[in-house]
Design a protein around this motif. Structure first.
Motif, PDB file in Angstrom:
ATOM      1  N   MET A 189       0.777  -1.328   0.155  1.00  0.00           N
ATOM      2  CA  MET A 189       0.012  -0.206   0.065  1.00  0.00           C
ATOM      3  C   MET A 189       0.975   1.198   0.107  1.00  0.00           C
ATOM      4  SD  MET A 189      -3.232   1.143   0.133  1.00  0.00           S
ATOM      5  CE  MET A 189      -4.336   0.000   0.750  1.00  0.00           C
ATOM      6  N   VAL A 190       0.468   2.207  -0.733  1.00  0.00           N
ATOM      7  CA  VAL A 190       0.992   3.505  -0.996  1.00  0.00           C
ATOM      8  C   VAL A 190       0.405   4.362  -0.259  1.00  0.00           C
ATOM      9  CG1 VAL A 190       2.222   5.354  -2.437  1.00  0.00           C
ATOM     10  CG2 VAL A 190       2.565   2.809  -3.062  1.00  0.00           C
ATOM     11  N   LEU A 191       0.757   5.332   0.711  1.00  0.00           N
ATOM     12  CA  LEU A 191       0.265   6.337   1.382  1.00  0.00           C
ATOM     13  C   LEU A 191       0.817   7.975   0.968  1.00  0.00           C
ATOM     14  CD1 LEU A 191       0.268   4.700   5.135  1.00  0.00           C
ATOM     15  CD2 LEU A 191      -1.266   4.507   3.107  1.00  0.00           C
ATOM     16  N   ASP A 214      -8.849  -5.660   7.040  1.00  0.00           N
ATOM     17  CA  ASP A 214      -8.344  -6.320   5.943  1.00  0.00           C
ATOM     18  C   ASP A 214      -7.361  -5.204   5.131  1.00  0.00           C
ATOM     19  OD1 ASP A 214      -9.734  -8.370   6.425  1.00  0.00           O
ATOM     20  OD2 ASP A 214     -11.277  -8.015   4.957  1.00  0.00           O
ATOM     21  N   LEU A 215      -7.795  -3.776   5.392  1.00  0.00           N
ATOM     22  CA  LEU A 215      -6.793  -2.958   4.615  1.00  0.00           C
ATOM     23  C   LEU A 215      -5.205  -3.155   4.830  1.00  0.00           C
ATOM     24  CD1 LEU A 215      -8.517   0.643   5.040  1.00  0.00           C
ATOM     25  CD2 LEU A 215      -7.975  -0.710   2.893  1.00  0.00           C
ATOM     26  N   ASP A 223      -4.801   8.315  -0.762  1.00  0.00           N
ATOM     27  CA  ASP A 223      -4.467   9.482  -0.986  1.00  0.00           C
ATOM     28  C   ASP A 223      -5.052  10.252   0.375  1.00  0.00           C
ATOM     29  OD1 ASP A 223      -4.032  12.220  -1.434  1.00  0.00           O
ATOM     30  OD2 ASP A 223      -4.840  12.202  -3.268  1.00  0.00           O
ATOM     31  N   LEU A 224      -4.275  10.641   1.175  1.00  0.00           N
ATOM     32  CA  LEU A 224      -4.585  10.920   2.416  1.00  0.00           C
ATOM     33  C   LEU A 224      -4.944  12.520   2.741  1.00  0.00           C
ATOM     34  CD1 LEU A 224      -2.514   8.349   4.614  1.00  0.00           C
ATOM     35  CD2 LEU A 224      -4.565   8.309   3.809  1.00  0.00           C
ATOM     36  N   LYS A 233      -7.692   3.399  -3.451  1.00  0.00           N
ATOM     37  CA  LYS A 233      -7.887   2.833  -4.875  1.00  0.00           C
ATOM     38  C   LYS A 233      -7.065   1.433  -4.597  1.00  0.00           C
ATOM     39  CE  LYS A 233      -7.004   2.524  -9.722  1.00  0.00           C
ATOM     40  NZ  LYS A 233      -6.155   3.096 -10.892  1.00  0.00           N
ATOM     41  N   LEU A 234      -7.558   0.247  -4.469  1.00  0.00           N
ATOM     42  CA  LEU A 234      -7.277  -1.149  -3.938  1.00  0.00           C
ATOM     43  C   LEU A 234      -6.920  -1.621  -5.253  1.00  0.00           C
ATOM     44  CD1 LEU A 234      -9.526  -1.935  -1.179  1.00  0.00           C
ATOM     45  CD2 LEU A 234      -7.453  -1.013  -1.082  1.00  0.00           C
TER      46      LEU A 234
END
Length: 241
Positions: A189-191, A214-215, A223-224, A233-234
């Motif tokens: 995951m990219v934050l 589950d995340l 996109d925080l 977006k998974l």
């Protein structure tokens, strides 16, 4: 107030001449004494001993530098040159040198402790300093503008501590030329944290993973940079139960 007589005035230059002569005599005598001491066999430099915890510098490299620097004698050994020779070794962060009577130099080494990779061809130590050496172990990766090494290191430590609450691990920390932060997790995951309120934004993501665990195992992009939430977006399949 008494004024100096002509006789007293004449003596002052003579005193200065005598003082200068005496100083030169002492310097000359000290140099001759050092040369004499340097010629004595008893003070010939015979050993360079190494102290410190050494994990990465090879024994052959240390022996080669020790042999190169074990020249001269106890009094004439160039300490700055010896220090520079050891600090030129790739894994050596610092070297301190001291004389041990009558024929030994003692070298205390501090190695770099790697914390992360910097870009594609360098490493960062635990002090946030970049150095170049070969390392095959698994390390997180930092990217940032030149001179931002300490800043990225500090941010990594803070992000890592916050992500621990959700059993998440940062594998990449990137600081863009525009000062925007991005963190890539071990899960894939990219934050995108942006340039401001990065800690509050990361806290928001961590809080969501507590109610949607589950995340933590999903790949994708979050996109925080929104004021009251984030866009997600998974990619890839959901983890099997």
């Amino acid at each position: 107030m008494a004024l100096p007589t002509k006789k007293t005035t004449k003596r002052r230059p003579l005193r200065w001449v005598a003082l200068i002569f005496l100083t030169l005599l002492l310097i000359f005598g000290a140099n001759r004494a050092l040369n004499w001491l340097g010629d004595l066999p008893v003070v010939t430099l015979k050993e360079v001993s190494i102290k410190g915890t050494i994990n990465h510098v090879s024994s052959d490299a240390l022996r080669a530098v020790a042999k190169q620097t074990a020249t001269g004698n106890f009094f004439t050994a160039d300490m700055k040159s010896v220090q520079a020779s050891f600090e030129n070794l790739k894994w050596v962060r610092s070297a301190s040198i001291r004389r041990v009577w009558p024929d030994r130099l003692e070298v205390t080494l501090e190695e770099h402790e790697p914390l992360a990779r910097w870009g594609t061809d360098a490493l960062v130590n635990v002090h946030g300093e970049v150095f170049h050496a070969d390392y095959k172990g698994d390390l997180p990766r930092f990217v940032g503008p030149a001179g931002s090494e300490r800043e990225v290191t500090q941010a990594y430590r803070e992000f890592r501590e916050m992500l621990k609450e959700a059993d998440l691990e940062p594998k990449e920390v990137l600081l863009s030329p525009r000062r925007a932060w991005q963190v890539k997790l071990a899960s894939g995951m990219v934050l995108d944290l942006g340039r401001v309120e990065t800690h509050q934004r990361l806290e928001r993501f961590v809080a969501v993973t507590k109610v949607a665990p589950d995340l933590r195992e999903r790949k994708g992009r979050a996109d925080l940079r929104y004021p009251n939430g984030f866009a997600l977006k998974l990619t890839g399949p959901a983890p099997s139960k």
